[in-house]
Design an enzyme around this catalytic site. Structure first.
Site, mmCIF file in Angstrom:
data_model
loop_
_atom_site.group_PDB
_atom_site.id
_atom_site.type_symbol
_atom_site.label_atom_id
_atom_site.label_comp_id
_atom_site.label_asym_id
_atom_site.label_seq_id
_atom_site.Cartn_x
_atom_site.Cartn_y
_atom_site.Cartn_z
ATOM 1 N N CYS A 60 -1.816 1.857 7.633
ATOM 2 C CA CYS A 60 -1.313 1.072 6.513
ATOM 3 C C CYS A 60 -1.333 -0.418 6.821
ATOM 4 O O CYS A 60 -1.151 -0.825 7.950
ATOM 5 C CB CYS A 60 0.121 1.504 6.238
ATOM 6 S SG CYS A 60 0.360 1.944 4.544
ATOM 7 N N CYS B 220 2.789 8.308 1.973
ATOM 8 C CA CYS B 220 3.261 7.315 2.937
ATOM 9 C C CYS B 220 3.639 6.060 2.145
ATOM 10 O O CYS B 220 2.819 5.511 1.409
ATOM 11 C CB CYS B 220 2.147 7.030 3.936
ATOM 12 S SG CYS B 220 2.544 5.715 5.078
ATOM 13 N N GLU C 117 0.817 -1.216 0.000
ATOM 14 C CA GLU C 117 0.000 0.000 0.000
ATOM 15 C C GLU C 117 0.844 1.257 0.000
ATOM 16 O O GLU C 117 1.932 1.268 0.557
ATOM 17 C CB GLU C 117 -0.830 0.057 1.295
ATOM 18 C CG GLU C 117 -1.937 -0.931 1.352
ATOM 19 C CD GLU C 117 -2.608 -0.938 2.724
ATOM 20 O OE1 GLU C 117 -2.650 0.111 3.384
ATOM 21 O OE2 GLU C 117 -3.081 -2.005 3.114
ATOM 22 N N CYS D 193 4.388 -6.220 15.898
ATOM 23 C CA CYS D 193 3.769 -5.407 16.947
ATOM 24 C C CYS D 193 2.318 -5.888 17.075
ATOM 25 O O CYS D 193 1.641 -6.112 16.069
ATOM 26 C CB CYS D 193 3.840 -3.926 16.596
ATOM 27 S SG CYS D 193 5.535 -3.376 16.373
ATOM 28 N N CYS E 113 -0.737 -4.165 15.078
ATOM 29 C CA CYS E 113 -0.532 -3.689 13.701
ATOM 30 C C CYS E 113 -0.968 -4.716 12.665
ATOM 31 O O CYS E 113 -0.692 -5.911 12.804
ATOM 32 C CB CYS E 113 0.951 -3.351 13.532
ATOM 33 S SG CYS E 113 1.386 -2.863 11.855
ATOM 34 N N CYS F 134 5.632 -7.626 7.571
ATOM 35 C CA CYS F 134 6.624 -7.107 8.517
ATOM 36 C C CYS F 134 6.967 -8.207 9.508
ATOM 37 O O CYS F 134 6.084 -8.959 9.937
ATOM 38 C CB CYS F 134 6.077 -5.889 9.259
ATOM 39 S SG CYS F 134 7.309 -5.163 10.382
HETATM 40 N N1 SAH Z 1 7.574 -0.147 10.912
HETATM 41 C C1 SAH Z 1 7.681 1.242 11.057
HETATM 42 C C2 SAH Z 1 6.923 2.041 10.020
HETATM 43 C C3 SAH Z 1 5.587 1.545 9.612
HETATM 44 S S1 SAH Z 1 4.289 1.586 10.804
HETATM 45 C C4 SAH Z 1 7.243 1.661 12.435
HETATM 46 O O1 SAH Z 1 6.716 0.836 13.151
HETATM 47 O O2 SAH Z 1 7.492 2.805 12.788
HETATM 48 C C5 SAH Z 1 3.793 3.287 10.753
HETATM 49 C C6 SAH Z 1 3.118 3.751 12.021
HETATM 50 O O3 SAH Z 1 1.756 3.278 12.081
HETATM 51 C C7 SAH Z 1 3.809 3.250 13.269
HETATM 52 O O4 SAH Z 1 3.946 4.296 14.200
HETATM 53 C C8 SAH Z 1 2.850 2.204 13.744
HETATM 54 O O5 SAH Z 1 3.033 1.931 15.080
HETATM 55 C C9 SAH Z 1 1.515 2.812 13.384
HETATM 56 N N2 SAH Z 1 0.386 1.880 13.400
HETATM 57 C C10 SAH Z 1 0.391 0.568 13.140
HETATM 58 N N3 SAH Z 1 -0.855 0.050 13.286
HETATM 59 C C11 SAH Z 1 -1.656 1.069 13.665
HETATM 60 C C12 SAH Z 1 -3.038 1.172 13.987
HETATM 61 N N4 SAH Z 1 -3.836 0.132 13.916
HETATM 62 N N5 SAH Z 1 -3.517 2.387 14.339
HETATM 63 C C13 SAH Z 1 -2.714 3.478 14.382
HETATM 64 N N6 SAH Z 1 -1.405 3.436 14.091
HETATM 65 C C14 SAH Z 1 -0.868 2.250 13.751
HETATM 66 FE FE1 SF4 Z 2 6.106 -3.692 11.625
HETATM 67 FE FE2 SF4 Z 2 3.709 -2.671 12.156
HETATM 68 FE FE3 SF4 Z 2 5.500 -2.934 14.112
HETATM 69 FE FE4 SF4 Z 2 5.896 -1.052 12.212
HETATM 70 S S1 SF4 Z 2 4.215 -1.128 13.704
HETATM 71 S S2 SF4 Z 2 7.398 -2.542 13.026
HETATM 72 S S3 SF4 Z 2 5.004 -2.142 10.429
HETATM 73 S S4 SF4 Z 2 4.544 -4.625 12.931
#
Ligand code: SAH
Ligand code: SF4
Length: 378
Positions: A364, A104, A83, A115, A118, A111
């Site tokens: 995303c 973005c 995306e 987390c 996510c 990934c």
């Molecule tokens: N992996 C990198 C970049 C991609 S994630 C990182 O973790 O920073 C981009 C941002 O979106 C991160 O801050 C992540 O924690 C956040 N994010 C992921 N899932 C989300 C959700 N469901 N709602 C809001 N933010 C979210």
């Molecule tokens: Fe990966 Fe999502 Fe964690 Fe960013 S927030 S490191 S994209 S699992």
């Protein structure tokens, strides 16, 4: 890269000006095929086509419309999906005011960091994106806008599903198309610093005057906290902005939702950020998703404020976006506002993203997840 192309052309005994011609076609006119480079001799076009793939991203699905956040779901040559999200300027969030748009960008398929909140990591990690797949996201969105933006109505609920085999073609004019995107946030699917070499190569192309022409200060890299790579980035000659996905200001809270914290704990992450700052003299942003019952208690604001002060960082509070299949929820607006007020009371520079269109603005990774699940069912 320019040097690699120049070396290749030299070995083919081609004059140097051919390199500039090709770069113009690729980055100014953003053509999708070697055959479109009409001022190159046909044998050279064929030779290039045999040597380098110019496979552009194929639009599978698009959500949102002109004045709102727009999500593009792309299919890559191997069928994997990623995306990109086009966001109207929001000067309060990432740097100075802008009259244009922020894209973005994704850096990996899936990934590996898992987390817990996510969508991108739910089905694990598939592969790193190649340099041209990272740069290609900017080109493909700009091409899409050249051909489609005027037809858009401003209807936020609009969803387009592209015919799977329809490439995003664009009309060619004598003048280079104006640049639509002048800010990048590397916050799409994947952990950018885990695909370090390809990301940096792509960003150099997007930054170069012969490439994207996007200033390094208009490029924000977001990481979940890969401390060694943050230190490495601090040594890079280009002055990118850095955002840390913190989401917890104590190891206890971070360990609950971010497995990466067991590898690089807060002390290590903080020290890497300090190193970055010493070398950069640039403000870091701490991203903090507010998740009900996990990290939204007011007692969390004290260690968060301490960290923000120590790093001279600003804090972006982001209300959690619900992900299908996960149990986490966003706190009420009152809780969000109280958290912000408490941080401000500690003299922290903080912003709270007050989003509309919760579904479209969703983080995303979700459009891909939804599409893959729909495909699996059918
Ligand atoms: N992996 C990198 C970049 C991609 S994630 C990182 O973790 O920073 C981009 C941002 O979106 C991160 O801050 C992540 O924690 C956040 N994010 C992921 N899932 C989300 C959700 N469901 N709602 C809001 N933010 C979210
Ligand atoms: Fe990966 Fe999502 Fe964690 Fe960013 S927030 S490191 S994209 S699992």
């Amino acid at each position: 890269m320019r040097d690699e192309l120049a070396a290749q052309f030299k070995s083919w005994n081609l004059p140097a000006y051919r390199v500039d011609q090709v770069l113009k076609w690729l980055h100014e006119k953003r053509v999708a095929a070697w055959s479109e480079m009409t001022n190159l001799p046909k044998p050279l076009r064929d030779q290039l086509a045999g040597q380098f793939s110019l496979h552009t991203l194929e639009l599978v699905r698009k959500q949102g419309s002109r004045d709102t956040t727009q999500k593009f779901l792309w299919k890559l040559a191997d069928g994997a999906m990623i995306e990109s999200v086009l966001i109207p300027a929001n000067p309060a969030l990432y740097g100075e005011a802008s009259d244009r748009l922020t894209l973005c960008v994704s850096t990996q398929v899936g990934c590996a960091y898992g987390c817990k909140f996510c969508a991108s990591g739910l089905d694990g990690w598939k592969r790193n994106l190649r340099v041209e797949e990272i740069v290609g996201q900017i080109h493909a969105v700009e091409r899409w806008h050249e051909t489609n933006a005027e037809r858009e109505t401003g209807n936020a609920e609009q969803e387009t599903t592209g015919a799977p085999d329809a490439p995003v073609a664009a009309p060619r004019s004598a003048l280079p198309a104006p640049r639509l995107i002048n800010n990048l946030v590397i916050m799409g699917m994947g952990e950018p610093l885990a695909n370090y070499d390809n990301l940096l190569k792509a960003l150099r192309i997007l930054n170069a005057p012969w490439g994207g022409g996007i200033g390094a200060r208009k490029i924000t890299i977001s990481t979940s906290g890969l401390a060694p790579q943050i230190r490495k980035l601090a040594e890079d000659p280009l002055q990118f902005r850095l955002a840390i996905s913190l989401h917890g200001a104590t190891d206890e809270t971070r360990n609950k939702i971010m497995p990466v914290n067991r590898r690089y704990n807060l002390a290590e992450l903080t020290s890497a950020c300090e190193d970055y700052q010493r070398k950069r003299d640039r403000m870091i942003t701490l991203e903090y998703i507010l998740i009900a019952g996990v990290n939204d208690a007011l007692r969390e604001t004290k260690p968060l404020a301490a960290l923000a002060h120590r790093l001279n960082a600003k804090v972006n509070l982001i209300p959690y976006n619900k992900v299908d299949g996960l149990q986490w929820v966003r706190p009420t607006e009152d809780v969000q506002e109280a958290f912000l007020a408490a941080l401000e009371k500690h003299d922290v520079t903080a912003t709270l993203r007050r989003e509309k269109g919760h579904d479209i603005d969703a983080a995303c990774g979700q459009l891909r997840l939804k599409t893959e699940r729909e495909l699996a069912q059918s």
